[in-house]
Design a protein around this motif. Structure first.
Motif, PDB file in Angstrom:
ATOM      1  N   GLN A 176       1.010  -1.143   0.136  1.00 26.30           N
ATOM      2  CA  GLN A 176       0.137   0.050   0.096  1.00 26.30           C
ATOM      3  C   GLN A 176       0.742   1.174  -0.011  1.00 26.30           C
ATOM      4  O   GLN A 176       0.491   2.362  -0.776  1.00 26.30           O
ATOM      5  N   GLU A 177       1.855   1.417   0.742  1.00 27.34           N
ATOM      6  CA  GLU A 177       2.818   2.400   0.760  1.00 27.34           C
ATOM      7  C   GLU A 177       3.284   2.658  -0.554  1.00 27.34           C
ATOM      8  O   GLU A 177       3.694   3.761  -1.138  1.00 27.34           O
ATOM      9  N   VAL A 178       3.846   1.683  -1.224  1.00 21.77           N
ATOM     10  CA  VAL A 178       4.260   1.675  -2.651  1.00 21.77           C
ATOM     11  C   VAL A 178       3.292   2.128  -3.601  1.00 21.77           C
ATOM     12  O   VAL A 178       3.499   3.087  -4.586  1.00 21.77           O
ATOM     13  N   HIS A 179       2.050   1.929  -3.515  1.00 24.52           N
ATOM     14  CA  HIS A 179       0.855   2.263  -4.341  1.00 24.52           C
ATOM     15  C   HIS A 179       0.621   3.633  -4.135  1.00 24.52           C
ATOM     16  O   HIS A 179       0.516   4.733  -5.228  1.00 24.52           O
ATOM     17  N   GLU A 180       0.787   4.122  -2.803  1.00 22.94           N
ATOM     18  CA  GLU A 180       0.484   5.708  -2.503  1.00 22.94           C
ATOM     19  C   GLU A 180       1.714   6.387  -3.111  1.00 22.94           C
ATOM     20  O   GLU A 180       1.238   7.458  -3.347  1.00 22.94           O
ATOM     21  N   MET A 181       2.969   5.838  -3.099  1.00 22.08           N
ATOM     22  CA  MET A 181       4.103   6.668  -3.633  1.00 22.08           C
ATOM     23  C   MET A 181       3.861   6.750  -5.005  1.00 22.08           C
ATOM     24  O   MET A 181       4.129   8.041  -5.435  1.00 22.08           O
ATOM     25  N   MET A 182       3.458   5.708  -5.575  1.00 23.50           N
ATOM     26  CA  MET A 182       3.336   5.972  -7.139  1.00 23.50           C
ATOM     27  C   MET A 182       2.381   7.016  -7.537  1.00 23.50           C
ATOM     28  O   MET A 182       2.606   7.885  -8.451  1.00 23.50           O
ATOM     29  N   LYS A 183       1.251   7.156  -6.701  1.00 25.34           N
ATOM     30  CA  LYS A 183       0.107   7.991  -6.996  1.00 25.34           C
ATOM     31  C   LYS A 183       0.522   9.408  -6.881  1.00 25.34           C
ATOM     32  O   LYS A 183       0.179  10.341  -7.314  1.00 25.34           O
TER      33      LYS A 183
END
Length: 560
Positions: free
Chosen positions: A179-186
């Motif tokens: 989830q942290e990675v997905h938020e960073m991508m966004k």
């Protein structure tokens, strides 16, 4: 097959540390890139892939990230980066950023917390294991030499690092980490970037239990790559990433995937599976490696190259899409590796460009390729900066007593610093890259090979690349035509066709420094034809046979 903007694009990779220095500290930076955008626009490219510019202690030149949402001081500020994006978009250029999420830096706040105690909330963001029988948890080896495990005194356990010990692997089994990675991508997608190149993305799923790799020869450590490449949950993770982060944006994705074969690439790039658009596979850049791996040099056979490209061209013909490259920041210069960087440097660089840009897939140009930059031979190992190179030299020479001259020869051919010498802008000191002392020496041939000279010379590699890129925009057969190889067993020439409806391209490439000839098949004789591009004065009669000069490339457009 669906049409997408990234299929019709040409992508240019910038390695920021070596591109252009604006402030005289010897390190390329974001304002330096901005100052050269008109040069890139003039070349005709559509997309820039920017190698990492995030906060990093720079153990592996920025591929060890300590803050995914900030910019490395060496390169500038977030305001500089935002200006770069605006200036690119104002010129109609798209930006893809590097996504490095198999591992972070050991200086990232997640890892700083993770190593504090076994019950820290961030402990499970990384892969920690107790030792086994007083040794490492398993026998896997780092791709940068030595064990893939590092003992940490504080908690008495080991953490996994497939790369440098300052690059601990992230634990993708942990949903919070994902989830942290997905938020960073966004975070970056919301700023307006146009996609991601994903670093070793097929390493993120490891086999359950992290077992020892088979080791019949009894080596101290073995690769273990079969247990961390294309792992059991990789497709789940990529589909989740698409669903959670990518699906809301019109962006492109390309995954760097060592060890991926055609069948796996089809799964990764099938439109209907919602994973990635393209992969970087490595088979063709391993063809000149012996059984001892990358540094074990062996001559390249043209038939091996032809067989490999044909396998990928046909394999992804209807499902998926190819990335087309011959060099990048991790590979030596293509004119030195696949061409002749001395007597026929210009001709062979143009031939190789023709080869790549006429194939089906999206072409990638690595900075300096368009002016024919070459490999470098530094006098001493002290002149090299690349961690992979230095670790290998230390292991082979200092630990194993191998012949230093022989090891240096491997570095001259395969070392990553070949691609990382600063861009050669003009014939002034340090090639116009910096007014200071460059972080890595400039190749001494900058006085003869530089962008200023190339732009002024209408017959240069630069202008030839401009034409290749322009042709792609004018002829759908170059983007969408089917591929077929002719004379597959010939060790001197590579000939293939591209076919779309009533149009056919005939691509003739001489991979040698001697004259060659090609007999045109009967079904292609007597057709209406024109030469689209050639790297010699186009004076070749299209009859029953065509003679090819050293490293000559000719592309015919044939109409039914």
């Amino acid at each position: 097959m669906k049409k997408h903007w990234w299929k019709e694009s040409v992508i240019y990779q910038i390695y920021p540390r070596s591109f252009m220095d604006s402030n005289g500290d010897g390190i390329g930076d974001i304002p330096g890139i901005i100052s050269k955008l008109d040069y890139l626009k003039d070349l005709g490219i559509d997309v820039i892939w920017l190698s990492p510019v995030y906060k990093s202690p720079n153990d592996d030149n920025g591929y060890d990230i300590s803050d995914y949402r900030d910019i490395m001081d060496d390169f500038g500020t977030m305001a500089d980066w935002e200006l770069l994006l605006k200036e690119m978009h104002d010129r109609g250029l798209k930006l893809i950023m590097d996504l490095v999420v198999n591992h972070s830096s050991d200086e990232h706040e997640w890892f700083v917390e993770s190593r504090k105690s076994k019950d820290n909330p961030y402990r499970d963001y990384y892969i920690w294991r107790p030792g086994k029988d007083g040794k490492e948890p398993n026998n896997w080896q780092s791709t940068f030499s030595g064990s893939a495990w590092q003992f940490d005194e504080n908690t008495g356990e080991y953490y996994l690092h497939i790369f440098s010990k300052k690059q601990p692997d992230l634990n993708w089994e942990n949903p919070k980490l994902r989830q942290e990675v997905h938020e960073m991508m966004k975070f970056w997608l919301d700023k307006g970037i146009d996609g991601f190149r994903m670093d070793v993305i097929n390493f993120i799923s490891k086999v359950d239990g992290l077992p020892d790799a088979p080791n019949p020869e009894g080596k101290k450590y073995v690769s273990g790559s079969r247990y961390f490449m294309n792992g059991p949950k990789i497709h789940d993770y990529l589909q989740e990433m698409h669903r959670e982060a990518l699906a809301q944006y019109d962006v492109m994705t390309v995954g760097e995937m060592p060890g991926a074969n055609v069948e796996e690439a089809k799964l990764y790039t099938d439109d209907s599976r919602n994973e990635l658009n393209m992969v970087f596979q490595f088979e063709h850049v391993d063809l000149d490696s012996g059984p001892g791996g990358k540094w074990d040099l062996k001559p390249l056979k043209l038939t091996d190259l032809k067989n490999n490209f044909t396998k990928w061209q046909k394999g992804l013909e209807d499902i998926g899409w190819n990335s087309l490259y011959l060099n990048n920041h991790d590979q030596p210069r293509m004119v030195s590796r696949f061409g002749d960087d001395k007597e026929y440097r210009v001709e062979s660089a143009k031939m190789l460009g023709t080869f790549l840009h006429m194939l089906k897939g999206t072409p990638y140009i690595y900075q300096g390729e368009e002016i024919g930059m070459t490999n470098v031979r530094f006098d001493s190992i002290e002149d090299y900066k690349d961690i992979e190179t230095l670790n290998m030299y230390n292991e082979k020479v200092n630990q194993n007593g191998e012949n230093p001259a022989k090891v240096m020869e491997s570095i001259y051919v395969k070392g990553r610093d070949n691609a990382r010498t600063p861009f050669q802008w003009d014939d002034s000191e340090h090639g116009g890259f910096t007014t200071g002392t460059p972080w890595l020496q400039v190749n001494p041939n900058y006085t003869a090979i530089n962008a200023e000279q190339a732009v002024e010379d209408e017959s240069s590699i630069f202008h030839y690349y401009r034409k290749l890129i322009q042709l792609r925009k004018e002829h759908p057969v170059i983007v969408h035509g089917s591929y077929d190889i002719l004379v597959p067993e010939d060790e001197s020439i590579y000939v293939y066709t591209r076919t779309l409806e009533s149009q056919k391209l005939l691509v003739l490439l001489n991979f040698t420094n001697e004259d060659q000839s090609f007999d045109i098949p009967a079904d292609l004789q007597g057709k209406k034809n024109e030469i689209l591009i050639s790297n010699y004065e186009a004076n070749t009669e299209y009859g029953s046979a065509i003679s090819l000069k050293p490293y000559e490339a000719i592309v015919y457009l044939i109409q039914d």
